[in-house]
Design a protein around this motif. Structure first.
Motif, short mmCIF file in Angstrom:
data_model
loop_
_atom_site.label_atom_id
_atom_site.label_comp_id
_atom_site.label_asym_id
_atom_site.label_seq_id
_atom_site.Cartn_x
_atom_site.Cartn_y
_atom_site.Cartn_z
N VAL A 182 -4.58 8.61 -7.18
CA VAL A 182 -3.35 7.83 -7.21
C VAL A 182 -2.22 8.69 -7.80
CG1 VAL A 182 -2.24 5.82 -8.29
CG2 VAL A 182 -4.50 5.59 -7.25
N MET B 37 4.37 11.52 -2.98
CA MET B 37 5.39 10.58 -2.48
C MET B 37 6.74 10.87 -3.12
SD MET B 37 4.11 6.73 -1.86
CE MET B 37 5.36 6.23 -0.69
N SER C 202 9.87 11.99 -0.98
CA SER C 202 11.05 11.12 -0.91
C SER C 202 12.26 11.80 -1.54
CB SER C 202 10.76 9.76 -1.55
OG SER C 202 10.47 9.90 -2.91
N ALA D 277 -0.38 7.22 7.72
CA ALA D 277 0.54 6.67 6.71
C ALA D 277 0.13 5.27 6.27
CB ALA D 277 1.99 6.69 7.19
N TYR D 278 -1.15 4.96 6.39
CA TYR D 278 -1.68 3.72 5.78
C TYR D 278 -3.12 4.02 5.38
CZ TYR D 278 -3.88 3.00 10.37
OH TYR D 278 -4.62 3.17 11.53
N TRP D 279 -3.60 3.29 4.37
CA TRP D 279 -4.98 3.47 3.94
C TRP D 279 -5.90 2.93 5.02
CZ3 TRP D 279 -4.83 6.88 0.44
CH2 TRP D 279 -3.85 6.87 -0.54
N PHE E 136 2.29 -0.33 -8.68
CA PHE E 136 0.85 -0.11 -8.75
C PHE E 136 0.53 1.00 -9.75
CE2 PHE E 136 -3.01 1.95 -6.87
CZ PHE E 136 -3.89 0.90 -7.06
N VAL F 167 4.32 1.21 -4.69
CA VAL F 167 3.50 2.30 -5.21
C VAL F 167 3.86 2.55 -6.69
CG1 VAL F 167 3.04 4.79 -5.02
CG2 VAL F 167 3.06 3.35 -2.97
N GLU G 25 0.79 -1.22 0.00
CA GLU G 25 0.00 0.00 0.00
C GLU G 25 0.82 1.27 0.00
OE1 GLU G 25 -2.72 -0.24 3.27
OE2 GLU G 25 -3.31 -2.26 2.70
N SER G 26 2.00 1.20 0.60
CA SER G 26 2.67 2.48 0.79
C SER G 26 4.16 2.49 0.58
CB SER G 26 2.34 3.03 2.19
OG SER G 26 2.62 2.07 3.16
N HIS G 27 4.78 1.35 0.30
CA HIS G 27 6.21 1.43 0.05
C HIS G 27 6.46 1.98 -1.35
CE1 HIS G 27 10.44 0.37 -0.37
NE2 HIS G 27 10.45 0.42 0.94
N PRO G 28 7.42 2.91 -1.49
CA PRO G 28 7.65 3.51 -2.82
C PRO G 28 7.83 2.48 -3.93
CG PRO G 28 8.94 4.67 -1.15
CD PRO G 28 8.28 3.50 -0.45
N PHE H 68 -1.19 11.13 -5.07
CA PHE H 68 -0.43 10.41 -4.06
C PHE H 68 0.98 10.11 -4.57
CE2 PHE H 68 0.58 6.24 -1.99
CZ PHE H 68 0.68 6.70 -0.69
#
Lengths: 346, 346
Positions: B291, B298, B302, B165-167, A294, A291, A285-288, B294
């Motif tokens: 998406v 991100m 990062s 930091a999570y859905w 996805f 992501v 769901e959230s690791h670069p 997001f």
């Protein structure tokens, strides 16, 4: 629209699913349906590992295991894939599937002795088995007409299911999620049994196998997959292989499926062992790295729409402690679940 | 690490949160903490709408409401923002905050008569009020040292909280999620009261205000935000404004915050009304427009790491039916919650 959880595995809930009852997924997906009499399934990974050109012993091993698959009690289906690991070793993994635990148990002892019971010249061998209750296992397919992996052992495919296309769908498809958080228990331990190394993991260890099949794609779609999606997928797979432990991924293999004649096919899958379903959820769901995967997949699928010929599937198991078996002989310490325990001397 | 749910609002759970108790978020975030005695908060949006250059009546209205804010019972804090809507009308929205419902109620009647009780030459006016119980409201801040919106009315900020930091973090931060799925009930209805139009929505209508503040960014970070993030954010905001109804978003405004002197500041926020928290979750997690947002955010964060000076925050309310008030006078039918009901004649 049907639930991914088959009717006979529905139980009164103590835990809610993540979407409301009127949730409508934006595109169709399907799950494998076993006969209701099936209470456990088995996936057994038989690996052979070597550096350089294939030694004769490796070829012999592959022939022997295929021979054993053909005897009474053998799997209803098996497949084979290869993978060059982080130590530049070749790994050929033959995966066999049963929908009957007693049948597997009766068959397995001889295969185990044959596979990890004696050293073979110049090769390592390993066995990784999960034999989960059907409540601890789920699958997902983008198309209902070509099963892969354990799903080949199923009776067939569902109609369109509800629990997919949202974060948390994986958990919601697992029948056990109706009543259990599936929290991990304990840490993996190493057991020496002569030259054989066994890893005893822990309750609720998680395995995901996530596959793609681009054999039906025509030129432009194939190019899009191979140029825009595959490199991003590979980057994520490499991250899990090399740095997965930091986020709860014990091991990852990015496998190329082999055709019956031993040539590389246009199918691949990632196979990874996780400390918990929750750790897998967080990465996805959230690791670069995921992501990016996805995002690339979404862009691909929204560019192509329903005409996409790429096939996607996965299978996920959250295994009880007594549903697991890991045994390694003469393999390097970065092999499979050995990665999760202290490095050991030869 | 503390829970986003304050200790005095913890209740025995009938619903689980989405992450295990040992979950560790990958970066810090903070929430507003009200005094434990605060049981309800109020956010009141006073809008003035006009085409072309600002009529004198609009300027008068803005002065009048500021004057009313200053009288006894007025808000502890207010801010102002502007927005050019899909009908090319200017909307200036003045938002006021209270942490005491009785105080607001005593103050509001006069303000309402002043704002939507009489037509003003060449302008529309509207009032949108939520007055949620604190169990139906949550906030999230990337930094603890500059509150925005309702959080200015809070006593202060929390330490680092776990549920982010999570859905699903948004839902898990809402105290009511411990026991309630917050499913929507019914459909919005239009009530004619002379020239005034009131919308009576439904239980568990959801409001999110999601803001960004780039006033502290230096040249290169500012360029990255304005070139790479803002256009993607705007695209998503436009989608919600123009096509949101298809996915349960009744209305969206992408607002530019105004400084005290009326000039445009380096802060903005999206403010959107949703049929349900679940509909908002689905958009955020899987709609291509979000998406992309997001992914852009991100990549930005990062790239910059902890040196990022961009500030992000949001506030979310899931309001009971009797915690809402929507009233529109002389506004076009695409204004706020009017979008959610049948278009009406003048």
């Amino acid at each position: 629209m049907e639930s991914a959880i088959p009717a006979h595995l529905e139980t009164p809930r103590t835990r809610h699913k993540r979407v409301p009852d009127d949730y409508q997924p934006p595109y169709p997906s399907f799950v494998a349906r076993y006969k209701p009499a099936v209470s456990r399934v088995v996936m057994a990974y038989f690996g052979v590992q070597y550096g350089g050109a294939a030694p004769a012993a490796a070829m012999d091993a592959l022939k022997e295991i295929a021979g054993l698959f053909a005897v009474d009690g053998g799997p209803s289906h098996w497949d084979r894939a290869r993978y060059v690991d982080q130590c530049a070793c070749e790994n050929v993994v033959t995966v066999a599937y049963w929908d009957d635990l007693a049948r597997f148990n009766a068959w397995f002892a001889r295969a185990r002795e044959m596979w990890t019971g004696r050293k073979r010249e110049g090769v390592g061998t390993f066995i990784e088995v999960l034999r989960p209750s059907v409540a601890r296992h789920e699958t997902l397919f983008s198309s209902p007409d070509r099963p892969e992996g354990i799903a080949v052992a199923a009776e067939g495919m569902s109609g369109e299911v509800q629990e997919h296309a949202y974060w948390g769908g994986m958990r919601d498809r697992l029948p056990l999620s109706q009543t259990d958080a599936m929290a991990p228990g304990g840490a993996p331990e190493l057991i020496h049994d002569g030259a054989r190394l066994r890893v005893v993991a822990h309750d609720n260890l998680c395995l995901i196998r996530s596959g793609q099949d681009w054999s039906d794609t025509a030129a432009s779609e194939r190019k899009l997959y191979l140029d825009d999606v595959e490199p991003v997928l590979r980057e994520g797979m490499d991250f899990l292989r090399d740095d997965g432990l930091t986020i709860g991924c014990y091991a990852n293999r990015y496998m190329q499926v082999l055709a019956a004649d031993g040539s590389v096919s246009e199918k691949s899958y990632g196979q990874s062992w996780w400390k918990s379903l929750a750790a897998l959820e967080r990465w996805a769901e959230s690791h670069p790295t995921h992501v990016k995967i996805f995002g690339a997949a979404m862009k691909y699928l929204s560019t192509l729409g329903p005409s996409a010929k790429l096939r996607l599937y996965h299978e996920v198991t959250v295994a009880a402690a007594d549903e697991q078996f890991f045994e390694y002989l003469n393999c390097h310490p970065k092999t499979g679940m050995l990665t999760a325990v202290e490095t050991v001397g030869a």
